[in-house]
Design an enzyme around this catalytic site. Structure first.
Site, mmCIF file in Angstrom:
data_model
loop_
_atom_site.group_PDB
_atom_site.id
_atom_site.type_symbol
_atom_site.label_atom_id
_atom_site.label_comp_id
_atom_site.label_asym_id
_atom_site.label_seq_id
_atom_site.Cartn_x
_atom_site.Cartn_y
_atom_site.Cartn_z
ATOM 1 N N TYR A 8 -4.208 4.072 3.061
ATOM 2 C CA TYR A 8 -5.199 4.866 3.786
ATOM 3 C C TYR A 8 -4.560 6.033 4.539
ATOM 4 O O TYR A 8 -5.139 7.103 4.670
ATOM 5 C CB TYR A 8 -5.923 4.002 4.817
ATOM 6 C CG TYR A 8 -6.895 2.991 4.273
ATOM 7 C CD1 TYR A 8 -7.912 3.357 3.401
ATOM 8 C CD2 TYR A 8 -6.823 1.663 4.663
ATOM 9 C CE1 TYR A 8 -8.826 2.429 2.923
ATOM 10 C CE2 TYR A 8 -7.727 0.722 4.196
ATOM 11 C CZ TYR A 8 -8.731 1.100 3.329
ATOM 12 O OH TYR A 8 -9.625 0.184 2.870
ATOM 13 N N SER A 67 -7.292 3.233 -5.548
ATOM 14 C CA SER A 67 -7.413 3.506 -4.127
ATOM 15 C C SER A 67 -7.511 2.212 -3.349
ATOM 16 O O SER A 67 -7.934 1.172 -3.878
ATOM 17 C CB SER A 67 -8.664 4.336 -3.847
ATOM 18 O OG SER A 67 -9.835 3.536 -3.975
ATOM 19 N N ASP A 68 -7.114 2.263 -2.087
ATOM 20 C CA ASP A 68 -7.492 1.178 -1.183
ATOM 21 C C ASP A 68 -9.008 1.215 -1.034
ATOM 22 O O ASP A 68 -9.669 2.212 -1.312
ATOM 23 C CB ASP A 68 -6.790 1.337 0.166
ATOM 24 C CG ASP A 68 -6.652 0.006 0.899
ATOM 25 O OD1 ASP A 68 -7.387 -0.948 0.562
ATOM 26 O OD2 ASP A 68 -5.806 -0.090 1.808
ATOM 27 N N PHE A 69 -9.577 0.125 -0.573
ATOM 28 C CA PHE A 69 -11.014 -0.089 -0.692
ATOM 29 C C PHE A 69 -11.851 0.742 0.288
ATOM 30 O O PHE A 69 -11.502 0.885 1.463
ATOM 31 C CB PHE A 69 -11.327 -1.569 -0.508
ATOM 32 C CG PHE A 69 -11.194 -2.368 -1.775
ATOM 33 C CD1 PHE A 69 -10.240 -2.059 -2.723
ATOM 34 C CD2 PHE A 69 -12.033 -3.443 -2.032
ATOM 35 C CE1 PHE A 69 -10.116 -2.788 -3.890
ATOM 36 C CE2 PHE A 69 -11.918 -4.181 -3.196
ATOM 37 C CZ PHE A 69 -10.967 -3.856 -4.128
ATOM 38 N N HIS A 89 0.875 -1.153 0.000
ATOM 39 C CA HIS A 89 0.000 0.000 0.000
ATOM 40 C C HIS A 89 0.914 1.203 0.000
ATOM 41 O O HIS A 89 1.727 1.369 0.912
ATOM 42 C CB HIS A 89 -0.904 0.027 1.223
ATOM 43 C CG HIS A 89 -1.639 -1.264 1.479
ATOM 44 N ND1 HIS A 89 -1.051 -2.347 2.124
ATOM 45 C CD2 HIS A 89 -2.902 -1.656 1.164
ATOM 46 C CE1 HIS A 89 -1.936 -3.338 2.211
ATOM 47 N NE2 HIS A 89 -3.066 -2.941 1.636
#
Length: 606
Positions: free
Chosen positions: A209, A240-242, A164
Site C-alpha cells: 500500500y 495489488s494488495d486488497f 508486500h
C-alpha cells in the site's frame, strides 16, 4: 512436476490469449465479484471465508485465480492453524517450514483455492510494527530462506504469492507513508529476500500500500518492472494488495501491475477507457493476461492422477495437527532459566509436582494472533491452561487457575501455606487488540472517491454489515494496528513483580509477535519463555517444553534491546520516513550497546 514452467504451458497460454476477446482480457485484470456486494460480505461476515476469484472465463475453461490468504494457515474454511510466521522463524529450520508449506498447500487446494498469498517477508525493522508476527524476523538472509522454503512447500500444490512489495513495515500509516531509501539500502537490506523468493520460482508478488521514493508501490515502475520483472526476470504476475492497492488504473498497469484484487474496482471502471485513449497499450494488457494464464497452467493438473489427495479430510487432519504441535514446540524460546533450590527452574520435576498454579488473563483464552487478513479459523485451540491440565491431571497433579485480574488474590494463591503450589506459570502478553493488521473503516478519501458508486438499494445492507461486523468481530473492524507500547501492560508487570516476590518458582510465558522490552522485570523471576502466538496446538507444545517432554530449541529471530532508544525511529502517523542500513542487532552493534537478549539467543536444557 507441479509448478514447472514448460514450453507446453507457454504455448497453451498463447492459444488461450488468442481465443480471448478484448473485453475478456480486460476483465481478467480484476477480481470477479462486484465491488459493493463483495465488500459488504467481507465486512459483515468475515474476510476470505471462501476463495476470492479473479479472471475466470468459463467458456474457455479458465478457472481464474482462486485466492486464499495466510500465513499461519489457510484462511478459508476451518483449517489447521500453525504458529505465526515469527514463531516459525524462531525455529531457524527451512526444512520444517517447507513441511508447513506442504500442509498449507494441500489444505488450500482441498478447499478450492489455487493460490496461497501468505508468504509475508517484510523485514522486522521495529517491534512496534503491528504485523510483525506475519514475517520471520529482522535479518534479510534468514527471512529469505524461510520464505523460499514456504514457497517450495506450498507450490507442490498451488501457486504462492509473496508480499508486500516493498518496504512495508508500518501499519497505521500504510496508506499515507512514503518510505525513502537509497539504492544501497534497497539492495542490501530491503530487497534481497524478495529476490531470493523470486529465484525460488514464486508465482505471484503482491504490491504494498505504501509509497517508496515518491511513488505508490501499486504503480511503482521502478519496483514492479525495472527491478522485479527486468532485473530479476520475474515471470509470474503482480497483484495489488486488497481494496486500497490501486489509485490510478493506467499508471498501475503501465508500471507492471497485472491484477487488481479482490473485486471489480478501479480497473473495472477506468482501464478500458485508458486503452481506448492509447494510455495503456494492448501489448501491456496481453502481457498481464499471459502472466496470469501461465501461472494457472503451471498448477492446473496438480492432483489429476490422485483426486483423493485433496479430499475434505485433508483439512485439519491428524498429520497436520501433529505438525502444528511440532512447530509450536520447536518455536518456543527459553530466555531465562535460573537455578532454584539447586536446579534450574525448568523443566519442572513432574515426579514431585502435586499442585501447579497457572495465572494470567491469557492462560485460558484462545490467542492465535491477528484477527485481520491472516486470521485462521481452526476447529479448536489448545490454550496453555488446557495443555498443562491435559498433561498433568491424568497423573494426579492439581492445576489451579487464576486470571490475575486481582493481583493480591493471585499472590495469596501462590503463597498459600494451607494449599501450597509447587510452581507457578504466569501467561502474559498481547492479543489482536494490541497488535495486528489495522482493518478499521478509515478509507483514504482519495481512494474512496474512486470506488464504484454505492447502489441505493445496498446502502441499508452496508450499514447492517458494518454493525454486524462490529458486534461479532467477524469483520475484524477496529482492532490491531501498530503497538502503542513495547513493554507489557502495567498490570502484567505488576503481576510479575507480585508473584515473583511471593513464590520462588515462577515461569513467565510471553505471548507476542515480536520483541517485548522487559528490562524492568526480567530479573524478578527465574524462568522466561517466548511462547509467541503458538497456533491451535500451542498449549500442548508449551506443556511439552515446561514439563521436559521436549527440550527447547527456539532462538530469537530478532534482538530484544534494553531501551527503545536503541531502535530506529518509528512514527505511527508518518507521511515520510527514511529507512537506513541499520536496525535490530546490527544497530545495537553499531551503537556499542548490549541487548537484553541478542539475535539468535535461546537456551536449552542440560
Amino acid at each position: 512436476m507441479a509448478g514447472e514452467r514448460t514450453t507446453e504451458n507457454e504455448e497453451r497460454a498463447r492459444e488461450l490469449l488468442d481465443a480471448l476477446t478484448p473485453d475478456e482480457k480486460l476483465s481478467m485484470l480484476s477480481g470477479d465479484r462486484a465491488f459493493w456486494p463483495g465488500l459488504i460480505e467481507m465486512i459483515g461476515d468475515g474476510y476470505n471465508r471462501t476463495p476470492y476469484v479473479a479472471g475466470a472465463v468459463p467458456r474457455l475453461g479458465i478457472d481464474g485465480i482462486r485466492f486464499t490468504d495466510g500465513p499461519r494457515g489457510v484462511t478459508v474454511g476451518a483449517s489447521t492453524c500453525f504458529p505465526v510466521a515469527m514463531a516459525r522463524g524462531a525455529t531457524f529450520d527451512p526444512d520444517l517450514e517447507e513441511r508447513v508449506g506442504d500442509a498449507i498447500g494441500r489444505e488450500a487446494r482441498a478447499q478450492g483455492a489455487n493460490l496461497f498469498a501468505g508468504v509475508c517477508v517484510n523485514l522486522l525493522r521495529h517491534p512496534a510494527w503491528g504485523r510483525a508476527q506475519e514475517t520471520y524476523g529482522e535479518d534479510p538472509d534468514h527471512v529469505g530462506e524461510m520464505g523460499a522454503a514456504l514457497v517450495r512447500g506450498v507450490q507442490r500444490h498451488v501457486m504462492a504469492c509473496v508480499k508486500h512489495f516493498a518496504l512495508n513495515s508500518m501499519e497505521d500509516a500504510r496508506f499515507q507513508v512514503d518510505v525513502r531509501a537509497t539504492d544501497e539500502v534497497l539492495d542490501e537490506v530491503y530487497l534481497p529476500h524478495f529476490e531470493r523468493i523470486v529465484r525460488e520460482g514464486v508465482s505471484s508478488v503482491m504490491s504494498a500500500y505504501n509509497a517508496v521514493n515518491g511513488e505508490w508501490c501499486g504503480q511503482n515502475r521502478v519496483l514492479l518492472t525495472d527491478i522485479l520483472k527486468e532485473r530479476w526476470g520475474f515471470e509470474g504476475f503482480v497483484m495489488s494488495d486488497f481494496v486500497f492497492g490501486v489509485r490510478d488504473s493506467a499508471a498501475a498497469v503501465n508500471a507492471g501491475l497485472d491484477l487488481e484484487m479482490p473485486f471489480r474496482m478501479i480497473n473495472d471502471q477506468f482501464l478500458a477507457g485508458a486503452v481506448e485513449r492509447g494510455e495503456v497499450s494492448p501489448e501491456r494488457i496481453d502481457d498481464a493476461v499471459i502472466r496470469l494464464l501461465r501461472e494457472q497452467l503451471r498448477f492446473a493438473d496438480v492432483g489429476a492422477d490422485d483426486p483423493a489427495a485433496y479430499g475434505p479430510e485433508v483439512v485439519g487432519c491428524a498429520a497436520h495437527r501433529a505438525l502444528a504441535r511440532e512447530v509450536a514446540t520447536r518455536s518456543i524460546v527459553l530466555l531465562r532459566n535460573e537455578v532454584v533450590d539447586g536446579a534450574p527452574v525448568l523443566p519442572f520435576d513432574t515426579t514431585s509436582l502435586r499442585r501447579v498454579a497457572v495465572v494470567g488473563r491469557l492462560a485460558a483464552v484462545p490467542n492465535t494472533g491477528d484477527h485481520g487478513s491472516s486470521a485462521v479459523r481452526p476447529p479448536y485451540v489448545i490454550t496453555p491452561l488446557d495443555g498443562l491440565r491435559a498433561a498433568l491431571e491424568p497423573a494426579g497433579v492439581e492445576v489451579v487457575h487464576d486470571d490475575g485480574s486481582d493481583i493480591e488474590r493471585a499472590a495469596r494463591l501462590v503463597a498459600s501455606e494451607d494449599e501450597p503450589v509447587d510452581c507457578v506459570v504466569l501467561v502474559v502478553g498481547y492479543t489482536h487488540e494490541d497488535e495486528g493488521e489495522n482493518v478499521g473503516l478509515a478509507t483514504p478519501p482519495e481512494i474512496a472517491a474512486l470506488f464504484p458508486p454505492l447502489p441505493p438499494e445496498l446502502a441499508e445492507e452496508l450499514a447492517e454489515a458494518i454493525a454486524r461486523g462490529r458486534q461479532s468481530g467477524s469483520g475484524g473492524i477496529g482492532q490491531g494496528g501498530d503497538r502503542r507500547s513495547l513493554t507489557l501492560r502495567p498490570h502484567d508487570e505488576d503481576l510479575i513483580a507480585a508473584l515473583g516476590g511471593a513464590h520462588g518458582k515462577v515461569v513467565v510465558a510471553i505471548m507476542a509477535g515480536s520483541a517485548v522490552l522487559m528490562e524492568s522485570w526480567h530479573a524478578v523471576v527465574p524462568g522466561i519463555v517466548m511462547l509467541w502466538y503458538p497456533g491451535m496446538e500451542g498449549g500442548h507444545a508449551f506443556a511439552d517444553i515446561v514439563l521436559g517432554v521436549e527440550a527447547p530449541t527456539g532462538r530469537l529471530p530478532f534482538a530484544i534491546p534494553t531501551s527503545e532508544d536503541h531502535l530506529p525511529p518509528f512514527d505511527r502517523d508518518a507521511t515520510t520516513i527514511e529507512y537506513g542500513l541499520l536496525h535490530g542487532q546490527k544497530l545495537l552493534d553499531h551503537l556499542g550497546v548490549e541487548a537484553t537478549f541478542p539475535f539468535g539467543f535461546g537456551l536449552t536444557y542440560g
